[in-house]
Design a protein around this motif. Sequence first.
Motif, PDB file in Angstrom:
ATOM      1  N   GLN A 131       0.830  -1.190   0.000  1.00  0.00           N
ATOM      2  CA  GLN A 131       0.000   0.000   0.000  1.00  0.00           C
ATOM      3  C   GLN A 131       0.871   1.249   0.000  1.00  0.00           C
TER       4      GLN A 131
ATOM      5  N   VAL B  44       1.561   4.102   1.617  1.00  0.00           N
ATOM      6  CA  VAL B  44       1.361   4.800   2.879  1.00  0.00           C
ATOM      7  C   VAL B  44       2.627   5.580   3.204  1.00  0.00           C
ATOM      8  N   GLN B  45       2.466   6.689   3.892  1.00  0.00           N
ATOM      9  CA  GLN B  45       3.582   7.580   4.153  1.00  0.00           C
ATOM     10  C   GLN B  45       4.079   7.541   5.594  1.00  0.00           C
ATOM     11  N   HIS B  46       3.173   7.419   6.536  1.00  0.00           N
ATOM     12  CA  HIS B  46       3.529   7.537   7.942  1.00  0.00           C
ATOM     13  C   HIS B  46       3.809   6.168   8.564  1.00  0.00           C
TER      14      HIS B  46
ATOM     15  N   GLU C 100       3.003   5.052  11.445  1.00  0.00           N
ATOM     16  CA  GLU C 100       1.814   4.493  12.098  1.00  0.00           C
ATOM     17  C   GLU C 100       0.932   3.739  11.094  1.00  0.00           C
ATOM     18  N   GLU C 101       0.770   4.335   9.905  1.00  0.00           N
ATOM     19  CA  GLU C 101      -0.049   3.695   8.864  1.00  0.00           C
ATOM     20  C   GLU C 101       0.602   2.418   8.354  1.00  0.00           C
TER      21      GLU C 101
ATOM     22  N   ALA D 259       0.149  -0.296  10.939  1.00  0.00           N
ATOM     23  CA  ALA D 259      -1.242  -0.762  10.895  1.00  0.00           C
ATOM     24  C   ALA D 259      -1.482  -1.634   9.671  1.00  0.00           C
ATOM     25  N   ALA D 260      -0.909  -1.258   8.520  1.00  0.00           N
ATOM     26  CA  ALA D 260      -1.063  -2.065   7.303  1.00  0.00           C
ATOM     27  C   ALA D 260      -0.411  -3.433   7.477  1.00  0.00           C
TER      28      ALA D 260
ATOM     29  N   MET E 228       1.710  -0.688  17.353  1.00  0.00           N
ATOM     30  CA  MET E 228       0.639   0.286  17.109  1.00  0.00           C
ATOM     31  C   MET E 228       0.247   0.981  18.409  1.00  0.00           C
TER      32      MET E 228
ATOM     33  N   ARG F 268       0.550   4.959  19.184  1.00  0.00           N
ATOM     34  CA  ARG F 268      -0.637   5.708  19.600  1.00  0.00           C
ATOM     35  C   ARG F 268      -0.365   6.449  20.915  1.00  0.00           C
TER      36      ARG F 268
END
Length: 136
Positions: A70, A72-74, A76-77, A80-81, A126, A130
């Motif tokens: 995917q 995604v840049q961050h 955290e993302e 999560a992916a 994660m 957070r």
Amino acid sequence: MLEMLEQAIRATFVTWQLAEQLLEKLCDEQWQSWLTSYIAKEQKQHEIWKYLFMVSSGIPYERALNDKGQAVQHVEEMVAALFFHEIEKNMLYYRMYTQLAKAPKYAAEQALTHSLEHSRCFFQWMQKEREQAQLI
């Protein structure tokens, strides 16, 4: 059976590629070390699935795998992916374990064990991300 092996080949490729992208963005040495180990395990598991595909079908797995995961840049993302993909792999490996026999069943059992451990680690990661975000 070949369809499940193809799914496993694609799944390990996607997580391996996404983990490499994440590794490029990390500064935390502890997570870098763990992620480097994870990538090595994913590469090894990927090769196992390709080998089992060849043994089962009589032909090598030669389909192009160019999915870079995917976009995604961050961090955290990305974590999560990876967690999401590990959960998908858990379900796939469990289905393989219940439907296959002999060496593929053993490989699925071992992969499920590792995938469950990885899922837990990504979940903890994660949570840590957070918590850090809430402190800022």
